[in-house]
Design a protein around this motif. Sequence first.
Motif, PDB file in Angstrom:
ATOM      1  N   GLN A  58       0.835  -1.198   0.000  1.00 20.24           N
ATOM      2  CA  GLN A  58       0.000   0.000   0.000  1.00 20.24           C
ATOM      3  C   GLN A  58       0.877   1.259   0.000  1.00 20.24           C
ATOM      4  N   PRO A  59       0.372   2.362  -0.543  1.00 17.06           N
ATOM      5  CA  PRO A  59       1.167   3.599  -0.554  1.00 17.06           C
ATOM      6  C   PRO A  59       1.659   4.007   0.830  1.00 17.06           C
ATOM      7  N   SER A  60       0.865   3.753   1.855  1.00 18.92           N
ATOM      8  CA  SER A  60       1.259   4.140   3.215  1.00 18.92           C
ATOM      9  C   SER A  60       2.421   3.313   3.747  1.00 18.92           C
ATOM     10  N   TRP A  61       2.732   2.182   3.089  1.00 15.02           N
ATOM     11  CA  TRP A  61       3.839   1.339   3.530  1.00 15.02           C
ATOM     12  C   TRP A  61       5.190   1.853   3.046  1.00 15.02           C
ATOM     13  N   VAL A  62       5.207   2.654   1.988  1.00  6.64           N
ATOM     14  CA  VAL A  62       6.459   3.045   1.342  1.00  6.64           C
ATOM     15  C   VAL A  62       7.385   3.742   2.338  1.00  6.64           C
ATOM     16  N   GLY A  63       8.618   3.278   2.379  1.00  8.76           N
ATOM     17  CA  GLY A  63       9.607   3.825   3.300  1.00  8.76           C
ATOM     18  C   GLY A  63       9.666   3.114   4.629  1.00  8.76           C
ATOM     19  N   ALA A  64       8.639   2.327   4.938  1.00 14.12           N
ATOM     20  CA  ALA A  64       8.618   1.614   6.224  1.00 14.12           C
ATOM     21  C   ALA A  64       9.660   0.500   6.226  1.00 14.12           C
ATOM     22  N   LYS A  65      10.182   0.209   7.407  1.00 17.16           N
ATOM     23  CA  LYS A  65      11.135  -0.878   7.584  1.00 17.16           C
ATOM     24  C   LYS A  65      10.492  -1.944   8.453  1.00 17.16           C
ATOM     25  N   VAL A  66      10.438  -3.163   7.927  1.00 15.52           N
ATOM     26  CA  VAL A  66       9.833  -4.270   8.657  1.00 15.52           C
ATOM     27  C   VAL A  66      10.841  -5.404   8.762  1.00 15.52           C
ATOM     28  N   ILE A  67      10.607  -6.299   9.704  1.00 11.75           N
ATOM     29  CA  ILE A  67      11.461  -7.464   9.878  1.00 11.75           C
ATOM     30  C   ILE A  67      10.596  -8.707   9.773  1.00 11.75           C
ATOM     31  N   SER A  68      11.013  -9.627   8.920  1.00  7.90           N
ATOM     32  CA  SER A  68      10.294 -10.873   8.677  1.00  7.90           C
ATOM     33  C   SER A  68      11.083 -12.039   9.251  1.00  7.90           C
ATOM     34  N   GLN A  69      10.388 -12.945   9.943  1.00  5.92           N
ATOM     35  CA  GLN A  69      11.051 -14.153  10.441  1.00  5.92           C
ATOM     36  C   GLN A  69      10.087 -15.330  10.387  1.00  5.92           C
ATOM     37  N   ILE A  70      10.635 -16.532  10.223  1.00  5.77           N
ATOM     38  CA  ILE A  70       9.867 -17.778  10.212  1.00  5.77           C
ATOM     39  C   ILE A  70      10.418 -18.697  11.293  1.00  5.77           C
ATOM     40  N   VAL A  71       9.522 -19.260  12.078  1.00  5.49           N
ATOM     41  CA  VAL A  71       9.882 -20.264  13.083  1.00  5.49           C
ATOM     42  C   VAL A  71       9.092 -21.528  12.768  1.00  5.49           C
ATOM     43  N   ALA A  72       9.782 -22.661  12.785  1.00  8.55           N
ATOM     44  CA  ALA A  72       9.133 -23.937  12.448  1.00  8.55           C
ATOM     45  C   ALA A  72       9.234 -24.914  13.608  1.00  8.55           C
ATOM     46  N   PHE A  73       8.324 -25.892  13.591  1.00  6.40           N
ATOM     47  CA  PHE A  73       8.298 -26.937  14.609  1.00  6.40           C
ATOM     48  C   PHE A  73       8.332 -28.299  13.913  1.00  6.40           C
ATOM     49  N   THR A  74       9.175 -29.178  14.413  1.00  7.41           N
ATOM     50  CA  THR A  74       9.236 -30.534  13.858  1.00  7.41           C
ATOM     51  C   THR A  74       8.113 -31.374  14.458  1.00  7.41           C
ATOM     52  N   THR A  75       7.939 -32.565  13.931  1.00 10.04           N
ATOM     53  CA  THR A  75       6.894 -33.457  14.467  1.00 10.04           C
ATOM     54  C   THR A  75       7.221 -33.935  15.872  1.00 10.04           C
ATOM     55  N   THR A  76       8.482 -33.732  16.287  1.00  9.21           N
ATOM     56  CA  THR A  76       8.864 -34.095  17.660  1.00  9.21           C
ATOM     57  C   THR A  76       8.957 -32.857  18.558  1.00  9.21           C
ATOM     58  N   ALA A  77       8.337 -31.748  18.124  1.00  5.15           N
ATOM     59  CA  ALA A  77       8.222 -30.513  18.910  1.00  5.15           C
ATOM     60  C   ALA A  77       9.550 -29.802  19.121  1.00  5.15           C
ATOM     61  N   LYS A  78      10.492 -30.012  18.222  1.00  2.80           N
ATOM     62  CA  LYS A  78      11.726 -29.234  18.273  1.00  2.80           C
ATOM     63  C   LYS A  78      11.563 -27.961  17.441  1.00  2.80           C
ATOM     64  N   VAL A  79      12.302 -26.924  17.836  1.00  2.20           N
ATOM     65  CA  VAL A  79      12.184 -25.622  17.193  1.00  2.20           C
ATOM     66  C   VAL A  79      13.286 -25.418  16.164  1.00  2.20           C
ATOM     67  N   LYS A  80      12.915 -24.832  15.043  1.00  2.00           N
ATOM     68  CA  LYS A  80      13.869 -24.339  14.059  1.00  2.00           C
ATOM     69  C   LYS A  80      13.533 -22.865  13.811  1.00  2.00           C
ATOM     70  N   ALA A  81      14.443 -21.983  14.153  1.00  2.00           N
ATOM     71  CA  ALA A  81      14.228 -20.545  13.965  1.00  2.00           C
ATOM     72  C   ALA A  81      15.104 -20.071  12.820  1.00  2.00           C
ATOM     73  N   LEU A  82      14.494 -19.646  11.740  1.00  2.00           N
ATOM     74  CA  LEU A  82      15.256 -19.200  10.580  1.00  2.00           C
ATOM     75  C   LEU A  82      15.819 -17.807  10.815  1.00  2.00           C
ATOM     76  N   ARG A  83      16.923 -17.514  10.125  1.00  2.00           N
ATOM     77  CA  ARG A  83      17.437 -16.146  10.215  1.00  2.00           C
ATOM     78  C   ARG A  83      16.359 -15.183   9.715  1.00  2.00           C
ATOM     79  N   ALA A  84      16.406 -13.954  10.191  1.00  2.00           N
ATOM     80  CA  ALA A  84      15.391 -12.962   9.837  1.00  2.00           C
ATOM     81  C   ALA A  84      15.860 -12.098   8.671  1.00  2.00           C
ATOM     82  N   ASN A  85      14.914 -11.350   8.125  1.00  3.34           N
ATOM     83  CA  ASN A  85      15.212 -10.394   7.064  1.00  3.34           C
ATOM     84  C   ASN A  85      14.615  -9.041   7.394  1.00  3.34           C
ATOM     85  N   GLY A  86      15.466  -8.015   7.390  1.00  2.00           N
ATOM     86  CA  GLY A  86      14.958  -6.662   7.422  1.00  2.00           C
ATOM     87  C   GLY A  86      14.586  -6.265   6.010  1.00  2.00           C
TER      88      GLY A  86
END
Length: 357
Positions: free
Chosen positions: A283-311
């Motif tokens: 959206q036009p109102s987003w232009v210039g904004a800085k956001v950070i995106s991250q993904i966290v995953a869970f295995t079938t044995t409930a272990k965590v995998k945290a991916l590196r983030a992106n600004g």
Amino acid sequence: MKKLSLLTAIIILAGSATSQTVTVYETLPAGYKAKEANSSHHPGWRYTNARSLTLINPRSVASRIKVVKGLRVRPNGTSYSPMVARTVSIEVAMSDKGVVTVEPYYKSWSKHYGTNRTIVMVKKTINYPAVAKMASPPHPWNKSIDLPFDKPWIRTGAATDGICIDCKFFTTTTESKYWYADADYISKFGFGYTIGTGCPTTIHYGYAGGGYLGSSTGFYSYGYTRAAGDFALAFLGMKQVKIPIPGFPGCHLWTIPALFHPQVMKTSGTSGYTGRFYWGAVQPSWVGAKVISQIVAFTTTAKVKALRANGYQIGGGRNAKQDQATLYGYAFGTRPFNPDTSGAVYYSPAVAIFGVY
């Protein structure tokens, strides 16, 4: 008397600490006092003779900047090699009335620096510090180049005026010595940069893309958990942090979640591809904004995998006019450059981070 002695000791210790601590109260562009920017810049910092005209748009000028006694330039924290000590003669001028920050950009310096250009530091010998490769950016300000003004510069422009910092760099011969300034880069098509590392290994990568007005895909996130069958969640935040995830050493949240994607993805293939999490059209109102995106995953044995983030800095799209730039020229090889008489040769939407004191 004991209270007086204690108070005296505190004052003496505080004065001693202050004399040994290098501080800045703001940066130009704003927001990088304690945060590494997303790029680097070279004219004058690496290559000389040179001249750089830094054009900072009004929205990147903090209102608290009223009086400037000097500037500091911090080494880029993500450069691959140690910075080399050197000496360069530098002249600095500033202006804040009629500064033209919006493209088109011209080879004539005077078309951009406005009506009140003032030399704030006459040409003097400046020392560039030798700096080791940084393990965790940014470099502290006591590792920066100091540009002390001959007298304080007073901001007189309006809030709608940008600021120009005009630096001339002089050396007796053409030089190229490894030294890069930390810099802020703005792209019409958005600009992404990695934050932190993934876990349980560093190849747990996350990415983001499509972050500009008019993008055919809209803004999206995706990543790789390195195994099929994981369940991945995506979220966006605004602030960069480093929060350990309890029970999973080396795993971190790199932002405070502000918006969760409603969909849970099941990863596929040996790379553990998450698929794309679409956040919608920019959206036009987003232009210039800085956001950070991250993904966290869970295995079938409930272990965590945290991916590196992106600004990600959201871009204005193909038809947007760039309003932050450095105009510059420099000597290289047999190509001469005179900081006093040569015109601008190039321009870049990357601008060096100047610490203000």
